[in-house]
Write an enzyme that holds these catalytic residues in place. Structure first.
Site, PDB file in Angstrom:
ATOM      1  N   ARG A   1       2.665   6.189  -3.097  1.00 17.57           N
ATOM      2  CA  ARG A   1       3.704   6.945  -3.812  1.00 17.57           C
ATOM      3  C   ARG A   1       3.350   7.079  -5.286  1.00 17.57           C
ATOM      4  O   ARG A   1       3.510   8.158  -5.886  1.00 17.57           O
ATOM      5  CB  ARG A   1       5.049   6.247  -3.667  1.00 17.57           C
ATOM      6  CG  ARG A   1       5.695   6.352  -2.300  1.00 17.57           C
ATOM      7  CD  ARG A   1       7.083   5.692  -2.296  1.00 17.57           C
ATOM      8  NE  ARG A   1       7.999   6.398  -3.181  1.00 17.57           N
ATOM      9  CZ  ARG A   1       9.203   5.943  -3.496  1.00 17.57           C
ATOM     10  NH1 ARG A   1       9.630   4.778  -3.011  1.00 17.57           N
ATOM     11  NH2 ARG A   1       9.998   6.637  -4.297  1.00 17.57           N
TER      12      ARG A   1
ATOM     13  N   PHE B   1      -8.084   2.755  11.810  1.00 18.22           N
ATOM     14  CA  PHE B   1      -8.466   1.478  12.423  1.00 18.22           C
ATOM     15  C   PHE B   1      -7.684   1.260  13.717  1.00 18.22           C
ATOM     16  O   PHE B   1      -8.240   0.884  14.745  1.00 18.22           O
ATOM     17  CB  PHE B   1      -8.211   0.338  11.436  1.00 18.22           C
ATOM     18  CG  PHE B   1      -8.499  -1.026  11.983  1.00 18.22           C
ATOM     19  CD1 PHE B   1      -9.793  -1.520  12.015  1.00 18.22           C
ATOM     20  CD2 PHE B   1      -7.473  -1.827  12.468  1.00 18.22           C
ATOM     21  CE1 PHE B   1     -10.058  -2.782  12.523  1.00 18.22           C
ATOM     22  CE2 PHE B   1      -7.727  -3.085  12.979  1.00 18.22           C
ATOM     23  CZ  PHE B   1      -9.022  -3.574  13.003  1.00 18.22           C
ATOM     24  N   SER B   2      -6.380   1.520  13.667  1.00 19.30           N
ATOM     25  CA  SER B   2      -5.540   1.359  14.856  1.00 19.30           C
ATOM     26  C   SER B   2      -5.936   2.332  15.955  1.00 19.30           C
ATOM     27  O   SER B   2      -5.746   2.056  17.141  1.00 19.30           O
ATOM     28  CB  SER B   2      -4.065   1.563  14.495  1.00 19.30           C
ATOM     29  OG  SER B   2      -3.640   0.636  13.516  1.00 19.30           O
TER      30      SER B   2
ATOM     31  N   ALA C   1      -6.646   1.710   7.872  1.00 18.22           N
ATOM     32  CA  ALA C   1      -5.233   2.031   8.065  1.00 18.22           C
ATOM     33  C   ALA C   1      -5.040   2.610   9.469  1.00 18.22           C
ATOM     34  O   ALA C   1      -5.428   1.994  10.452  1.00 18.22           O
ATOM     35  CB  ALA C   1      -4.770   2.991   6.966  1.00 18.22           C
TER      36      ALA C   1
ATOM     37  N   ASP D   1       0.813  -1.211   0.000  1.00 16.61           N
ATOM     38  CA  ASP D   1       0.000   0.000   0.000  1.00 16.61           C
ATOM     39  C   ASP D   1       0.852   1.269   0.000  1.00 16.61           C
ATOM     40  O   ASP D   1       0.482   2.277  -0.615  1.00 16.61           O
ATOM     41  CB  ASP D   1      -0.929  -0.001   1.216  1.00 16.61           C
ATOM     42  CG  ASP D   1      -2.146  -0.901   1.013  1.00 16.61           C
ATOM     43  OD1 ASP D   1      -2.222  -1.563  -0.042  1.00 16.61           O
ATOM     44  OD2 ASP D   1      -3.006  -0.945   1.904  1.00 16.61           O
ATOM     45  N   GLY D   2       2.004   1.241   0.676  1.00 10.98           N
ATOM     46  CA  GLY D   2       2.868   2.414   0.684  1.00 10.98           C
ATOM     47  C   GLY D   2       3.369   2.770  -0.697  1.00 10.98           C
ATOM     48  O   GLY D   2       3.428   3.944  -1.072  1.00 10.98           O
TER      49      GLY D   2
END
Length: 317
Positions: free
Chosen positions: A93, A208-209, A205, A88-89
């Site tokens: 980008r 959620f945390s 992401a 996902d990172g």
């Protein structure tokens, strides 16, 4: 005269598996007389790697006649689709590179837990074939438009984010004081570790945390989630498309706040400054090869237990 087709390739340059996949995709594109386009910054990153980290022949391929090496703006203007090799990172980008040109992007997963990438590297050749044939659907995802304002309400900078914008304290030992505004009206104020502004895509992401709700991607929502707030009312708020949220660094702040966009771009905020957020008019376009229900992706990515589920038989009305 038929215009040459071009696909953008964006890769996690720190993963050998991603570089191997890059070679595979370039070979497939060449076999179908489609040019691969790679951003010059990525090529520089690959050239800087030790020889032991680069697959044999890749450096030569990148300087060959079948690959265009261009700056991000020129690359985005030329291509019809982007293939991202990473997690996902890496997709985030790539989306930064093609955002202005509105290029659809397909992610091939080479990361860990991620919701943006869909395909797996094992079926890469078949994936490329389907993309070349146009055998896919476009999924539109809401993004955030973010404005940072000075104490006198002049706009300092403007940004966008697909997952979230996080305003957090810069000093781990201190807190920041904020005031929350929704649709031009004050809602609450408190001291906290920070505040998240998240899209539905970002709900799985950082949000959620932080204890925010999981929101299905097609829901056009903007979420505001306080982080470790000293307040009786500090629950997540879910807003619709017509709403605008703002976070003010109150004037009594002695600490600096840091606004981080999608975990990548950062802006410092001092006392009296504010962040304004709204859902962007321009969506991010993700290329999907299958119509897998989001509930199934949720179970797979988070390895949720579903033991005991019986389901229902054929539904009758």
């Amino acid at each position: 005269m038929t215009r040459m087709r071009r696909f953008l390739l964006y890769v996690h340059t720190g993963r050998r598996a991603a570089l191997n996949a890059l070679q595979t995709v370039l070979a497939e594109l060449t076999a179908h007389e489609v040019r691969g386009v790679i951003v010059d910054e990525q090529v520089d990153e690959i050239r800087a790697l030790p020889d032991s980290d680069v697959p044999p022949g890749l450096r030569e391929t990148l300087t060959g006649s079948d690959v265009d090496v261009l700056d991000a703006v020129s690359a985005a203007d030329l291509v019809e689709l982007g293939i991202v090799l990473g997690g996902d990172g890496t997709i985030l980008r790539a989306l930064e590179a093609v955002r202005e040109a509105d290029v659809p992007v397909h992610g091939v997963n080479l990361g860990h837990v991620g919701f943006l990438a869909e395909s797996e590297v094992e079926g890469l050749a078949a994936t490329v074939t389907r993309l070349l044939e146009g055998d896919y659907q476009i999924e539109n995802r809401s993004a955030l438009d973010i404005s940072v304002l000075a104490e006198d309400d002049t706009v300092v900078s403007e940004h966008w984010a697909l997952n979230e914008a996080a305003l957090e304290k810069s000093d781990r030992q201190k807190m920041i004081s904020v005031a929350i505004e929704i649709d031009g009206r004050p809602v609450s104020s408190f001291s906290c570790d920070g505040v998240l502004l998240s899209t539905s895509t970002g709900s799985t992401a950082y949000a959620f945390s932080a204890g925010g709700p999981v929101v299905w991607p097609e829901v056009d929502a903007l979420m505001l989630i306080p982080l470790a707030a000293h307040a009786l009312f500090a629950r997540p708020l879910v807003l619709g498309r017509s709403s605008e949220a703002a976070i003010e660094m109150t004037l009594d702040n002695r600490e600096i706040g840091v606004l981080t966009l999608d975990g990548r771009r950062m802006v410092e905020l001092g006392a009296g400054m504010r962040v304004e957020a709204r859902l962007a008019s321009q969506s991010v376009r993700l290329v999907r090869l299958s119509a897998t229900p989001f509930a199934d992706r949720l179970v797979e990515k988070f390895q949720l237990p579903v033991v005991g589920w019986r389901g229902r038989g054929p539904r009758t009305r």
